[in-house]
Enzyme design. Structure first.
Site, PDB file in Angstrom:
ATOM      1  N   LYS A 208       0.833  -1.199   0.000  1.00  0.00           N
ATOM      2  CA  LYS A 208       0.000   0.000   0.000  1.00  0.00           C
ATOM      3  C   LYS A 208       0.877   1.262   0.000  1.00  0.00           C
ATOM      4  CE  LYS A 208      -1.807   2.462   3.185  1.00  0.00           C
ATOM      5  NZ  LYS A 208      -2.394   2.907   4.445  1.00  0.00           N
TER       6      LYS A 208
ATOM      7  N   ASP B  78      -6.383   0.851   0.466  1.00  0.00           N
ATOM      8  CA  ASP B  78      -6.499   1.237   1.868  1.00  0.00           C
ATOM      9  C   ASP B  78      -7.897   0.831   2.338  1.00  0.00           C
ATOM     10  OD1 ASP B  78      -8.266   3.067   0.817  1.00  0.00           O
ATOM     11  OD2 ASP B  78      -7.526   4.748   1.996  1.00  0.00           O
TER      12      ASP B  78
END
Ligand code: SF4
Length: 244
Positions: free
Chosen positions: A153, A172
């Site tokens: 991420k 996310d």
């Protein structure tokens, strides 16, 4: 083998699951809603609502974005921006974070939560950047993943926003929730969600798409009370979480 011992009957080894046409046990298969036509319609609606969506973490360079992204785990961008407003002037370069006093840094980033782990990640990542990468944030997924505290991420945020490199899709909490609600994935694990989105969304849209989904998640499609009556994706959405 001892004389007189019967040879053991060997069971032929089974071909791998893939060859037998069996799905890996945890794969939920492609989401029905991820057809090219529907994806195009979703992207058009996102463009209509958020033509200029971008990262909301304040930063002046890739290194600051990396630090802000590490700080943003389990914390709002607003809180991170408040903390970095005083942090970045005090630690202007990677070497300043790399050799910072950990106790002092812990105190300074405490408002963002998980401050002990985040301090370790920040100091560890900065040291590696200084000692292995000549003080520059690396620009490949593989290299970024060698930095302490950096997973896909964070690496995707840095590559996409700081360098304009589409190596993957940022997954996310908002992207995770919305891609499920919009039936672009049936998976819950962020890595598998990312794989599903990378298949469904054209690569030249990966960077903007994740910003747009994050903006939509913050402004309209909230976790507890999605504002479906105001949502321009409402006609395309058949989520069980819909409130209309
Ligand atoms: S209709 Fe509701 S649940 Fe569906 S995307 Fe819009 S806000 Fe989210």
């Amino acid at each position: 083998m001892r004389a007189g011992t019967k040879p053991k009957k060997r069971t032929p080894s089974r071909p791998p699951a893939k060859k037998r046409g069996v799905k890996p046990p945890h794969s939920k298969g492609p989401a029905k809603g991820a057809t090219p036509e529907r994806v195009r319609a979703i992207l058009a609606k996102l463009d209509e609502a958020y033509p200029a969506a971008s990262c909301e973490l304040h930063h002046d360079n890739p290194f600051q974005l990396l630090i802000s992204t590490i700080l943003s785990a389990q914390c709002t961008d607003e809180r991170v921006n408040q903390v970095t407003a005083t942090l970045f002037p005090k630690y202007p370069a990677p070497k300043d974070f790399a050799y910072a006093n950990p106790r002092e840094l812990e105190k300074e980033i405490r408002p963002t939560g998980f401050f002990r782990n985040k301090t370790k990640s920040i100091i560890g990542a900065s040291k590696r950047i200084v000692e292995e990468f000549g003080g520059k944030v690396p620009q490949t997924m593989d290299e970024l993943l060698t930095l302490p505290g950096v997973a896909r991420k964070t690496a995707n945020v840095v590559l996409g926003t700081a360098f304009g490199i589409a190596s993957g899709v940022v997954v996310d909490t908002h992207v995770q929730r919305l891609s499920g609600r919009l039936d672009l994935t049936r998976n819950e694990d962020p890595k598998k969600i990312e794989q599903d989105l990378m298949q469904a969304i054209p690569q030249d849209r990966w960077i903007l798409f994740s910003h747009q989904l994050i903006w939509h998640g913050r402004r309209v499609c909230n976790a507890r009370k999605p504002r479906c009556a105001e949502c321009n994706l409402e006609k395309l959405c058949y989520s069980k979480d819909k409130l209309v």
